[in-house]
Design a protein around this motif. Structure first.
Motif, PDB file in Angstrom:
ATOM      1  N   ARG A 256       1.018  -1.187   0.067  1.00 48.86           N
ATOM      2  CA  ARG A 256       0.011   0.218   0.081  1.00 48.86           C
ATOM      3  C   ARG A 256       0.679   1.270  -0.159  1.00 48.86           C
ATOM      4  NH1 ARG A 256      -4.152   0.329   4.929  1.00 48.86           N
ATOM      5  NH2 ARG A 256      -2.062   0.720   6.156  1.00 48.86           N
TER       6      ARG A 256
ATOM      7  N   ASP B 226       0.884   4.073  -2.787  1.00 48.72           N
ATOM      8  CA  ASP B 226       0.693   5.461  -2.478  1.00 48.72           C
ATOM      9  C   ASP B 226       1.824   6.536  -3.191  1.00 48.72           C
ATOM     10  OD1 ASP B 226      -1.652   4.833  -1.320  1.00 48.72           O
ATOM     11  OD2 ASP B 226      -0.822   5.213   0.739  1.00 48.72           O
TER      12      ASP B 226
ATOM     13  N   GLY C 199       1.158   6.745  -6.517  1.00 50.28           N
ATOM     14  CA  GLY C 199       0.335   7.803  -6.940  1.00 50.28           C
ATOM     15  C   GLY C 199       0.733   9.163  -6.776  1.00 50.28           C
TER      16      GLY C 199
ATOM     17  N   LEU D 188      -2.286  12.068  -4.337  1.00 47.07           N
ATOM     18  CA  LEU D 188      -2.557  10.884  -3.337  1.00 47.07           C
ATOM     19  C   LEU D 188      -2.110  11.043  -2.188  1.00 47.07           C
ATOM     20  CD1 LEU D 188      -2.834   7.101  -4.477  1.00 47.07           C
ATOM     21  CD2 LEU D 188      -2.149   7.769  -2.299  1.00 47.07           C
TER      22      LEU D 188
ATOM     23  N   ARG E 290      -4.132  11.233   1.458  1.00 47.01           N
ATOM     24  CA  ARG E 290      -3.779  10.398   2.452  1.00 47.01           C
ATOM     25  C   ARG E 290      -3.594  11.146   3.822  1.00 47.01           C
ATOM     26  NH1 ARG E 290       1.300   6.192   2.361  1.00 47.01           N
ATOM     27  NH2 ARG E 290       2.160   7.998   2.952  1.00 47.01           N
TER      28      ARG E 290
ATOM     29  N   SER F 239      -9.562   6.406  -1.844  1.00 47.74           N
ATOM     30  CA  SER F 239      -9.789   5.098  -2.648  1.00 47.74           C
ATOM     31  C   SER F 239      -9.681   5.182  -4.008  1.00 47.74           C
ATOM     32  CB  SER F 239     -11.018   4.193  -2.002  1.00 47.74           C
ATOM     33  OG  SER F 239     -11.087   2.787  -2.437  1.00 47.74           O
TER      34      SER F 239
ATOM     35  N   ARG G  94      -6.381   5.810  -5.273  1.00 45.61           N
ATOM     36  CA  ARG G  94      -5.551   4.625  -5.135  1.00 45.61           C
ATOM     37  C   ARG G  94      -5.973   3.703  -6.445  1.00 45.61           C
ATOM     38  NH1 ARG G  94      -5.788   3.946   1.237  1.00 45.61           N
ATOM     39  NH2 ARG G  94      -3.613   4.649   1.595  1.00 45.61           N
TER      40      ARG G  94
ATOM     41  N   VAL H  47      -4.432  -3.060   0.425  1.00 50.52           N
ATOM     42  CA  VAL H  47      -3.970  -3.446  -0.846  1.00 50.52           C
ATOM     43  C   VAL H  47      -3.120  -4.734  -1.076  1.00 50.52           C
ATOM     44  CG1 VAL H  47      -2.373  -2.198  -2.592  1.00 50.52           C
ATOM     45  CG2 VAL H  47      -3.855  -0.936  -1.092  1.00 50.52           C
TER      46      VAL H  47
END
Length: 570
Positions: free
Chosen positions: A145, A149, A152, A156, A160, A372, A375, A417
């Motif tokens: 995960r 991230d 991203g 992202l 977060r 989400s 992601r 994830v």
């Protein structure tokens, strides 16, 4: 970019300086030659676990020198550290502590002492080390995960961070409600006790802290009224008017006054005495009249006496409970009222807090949903990018998917994830940890690093035996990928593969020597002929003609690959 690594009295190294160049730097050598010691030294210089000193030494030093760039200059400015002409120097001094002999260390940047947090923060801007152990890390859902991230990007990561803040707000409200619910029974018990005390003390109408003393004196007077009337009459008879026929004190003083006045006419010196007696007579007469008035005020009043007795009983009971003095009882009553007001008006009630909690959770869910979605978008892009990187690494039919499942909200969002892969045709997708062999995992890790190298600002990437478990075409594909990454990054690679070493821009051989009956590690940069010998050793274990022929073919192939990459860097 890493320019220089200095090592003193570290593990098997007595003293060593290694110069590094841009591009692909390869370290080769026999198993156990000390290649990993070099990487351990770099890791130690940048805040990693302090390794052992060279046997017999009490002090060691590892020092890494990097070229400065804008990001590193900004970090130095932020920390108040001056730059050096040499560049950015990260050093770690290792010392044996006197007494217990434990290993201690001190880290410095450009000669300035820094703590571990500072050094690790700087390390993230300098190098990224990829070792065999990371094939275990990559199986962790949390790691997968985090990598998704990072891929991203800022949008992202910003979302977060926003989710993390909202989660903290929600969690704080939830904890406060739970705490209040747990304390509610005690709070209600306290409230009942305070309300009872307030009601009891208010009913007493406490105002005068001297009331108890005054009532006690009035009670004593009423209880002895008959006796006091008799005694006041007797005192009046003695002082002012005696009905028994005997002269009263006032009569005697009057006689003495007249006598002294006559004597003062003859002897004026007696005048002060005559005045004193006259004054005494006036006071005695006034006292006599006051006694008459006092006696007239005295009456037996049982009703008043009973009332006083009841009041005294109430006040004394209050003093026993809240005193011991009436003044302290009054002060306690004031404190009770103040605490009661505080508890009764103690901020927001549970219903209001629950409403706030529900609203905070709804907001958290909304932003978790937005996170989400980001992601999901990053996952599709990562899938495409990784497949493109894996296909040239001997996995032409590979399938890769980032699966995202929704769970309960956390500070990281509500997504779970996991990386799923099918390396072979016809095989279903399964979790990465379930099906990947050592060689497949190494290739997956390299492909992942290749993807991140496009967005990673770190200039230096270290690969420790990333070629483990592969050979032939796959090894050639890994070599090509490493050289491709090295077009934009400095690569340090420890390898046993001649196919990889042949593509090196700079080749170094690690070996051990024995001097003065002590073993030490040496690192030698290789010229063209020395490099051919080393590649031959990697190929066949000796420099036989067959091995040298193969080496020439490797070098020729490597030259062709370089030309192709220069013509088409992508």
């Amino acid at each position: 970019m890493l320019r220089l690594l200095r090592i003193e009295n570290f593990a098997l190294i007595e003293r060593l300086e290694i110069l590094f160049q841009p591009g692909l730097n390869v370290l080769t050598g026999e198993t156990g030659a000390g290649k990993s010691i070099i990487l351990d030294a770099l890791d130690t210089a940048l805040g990693g676990t302090a390794r052992a000193l060279r046997s017999g030494s009490e002090r060691g030093l590892v020092e890494a020198v990097f070229l400065l760039n804008e990001e590193l200059q900004a970090w130095l400015n932020q920390e108040g550290i001056d730059p050096l002409e040499e560049g950015l120097v990260c050093s770690r001094e290792l010392l044996l502590r006197e007494g217990d002999g434990k290993l201690t260390s001190r880290s410095r940047v450009n000669g300035v002492l820094v703590n571990k947090t500072q050094m690790l923060n700087l390390r993230s801007k300098l190098v990224e080390i990829t070792a065999q152990g990371q094939t275990v890390q990559i199986q962790s859902p949390q790691t997968q995960r985090r990598w998704l991230d990072d891929f991203g990007g800022e949008a992202l990561l910003g979302k977060r961070a926003e989710v993390s803040q909202l989660y903290q707000t929600w969690h704080h409200l939830k904890a406060e409600i739970e705490s209040r619910q747990q304390d509610q029974q005690l709070r209600l018990q306290r409230l009942d006790m305070l309300e009872f005390q307030a009601q009891e003390l208010t009913a007493l109408r406490l105002e005068d802290p001297e009331e108890l003393g005054k009532l006690e004196r009035e009670r004593d007077r009423l209880a002895h009224s008959v006796e006091l009337q008799k005694q006041s009459y007797e005192a009046h008879q003695l002082l002012y008017q005696n009905d028994s026929g005997s002269p009263a004190i006032a009569d005697l003083l009057g006689q003495a006054e007249r006598l002294l006045q006559e004597m003062a006419q003859v002897d004026p010196d007696l005048t002060p005495l005559a005045e004193m007696v006259s004054s005494a007579l006036i006071q005695v007469e006034e006292a006599g009249r006051e006694l008459i008035r006092y006696g007239e005020t005295l009456e037996a009043d049982p009703s008043r006496l009973n009332k006083i007795e009841r009041r005294l009983a109430q006040l004394k009971q209050a003093c026993r409970k809240y005193g011991p003095t009436l003044a302290q009882v009054i002060a306690h009553a004031e404190r009770v009222q103040a605490e009661l007001a505080q508890i009764q008006g103690d901020g927001t009630n549970l219903e209001q807090l629950q409403a706030q909690l529900d609203k905070a959770f709804q907001k958290l869910e909304h932003h978790c949903q937005a996170l989400s979605q980001l992601r999901q978008q990053a996952a599709r892009q990562l899938e495409k990018a990784l497949i493109q990187e894996l296909q040239p690494l001997g996995m032409s039919a590979v399938q890769f998917q980032v699966q995202i499942q929704t769970g309960s909200p956390t500070a990281e969002g509500w997504d779970q994830v996991s990386f799923w892969i099918s390396p072979n045709p016809g095989e279903p997708l399964q979790p990465l940890a379930s099906i990947a062999s050592g060689g497949e995992m190494s290739r997956f890790l390299l492909a992942l690093k290749a993807v991140f190298s496009r967005i990673d600002p770190v200039a230096t990437m270290v690969f420790d035996e990333i070629d483990t478990g592969v050979s032939g075409k796959v090894a050639q594909a890994i070599a090509t990928k490493l050289h491709s990454i090295a077009q934009d990054h400095q690569i340090l690679c420890v390898t046993h593969q001649p196919l990889i070493a042949a593509l090196a821009d700079h080749h170094m051989r690690v070996h051990k020597i024995v001097q003065r009956k002590r073993t030490s590690v040496r690192v030698d940069p290789l010229g063209e002929e020395e490099r051919r010998e080393e590649l031959a050793q990697l190929t066949a274990g000796h420099s036989a003609q067959e091995a040298m022929t193969f080496v020439e073919a490797l070098l020729k192939q490597a030259a062709q690959l370089r030309k192709q990459q220069l013509a088409s860097p992508a």
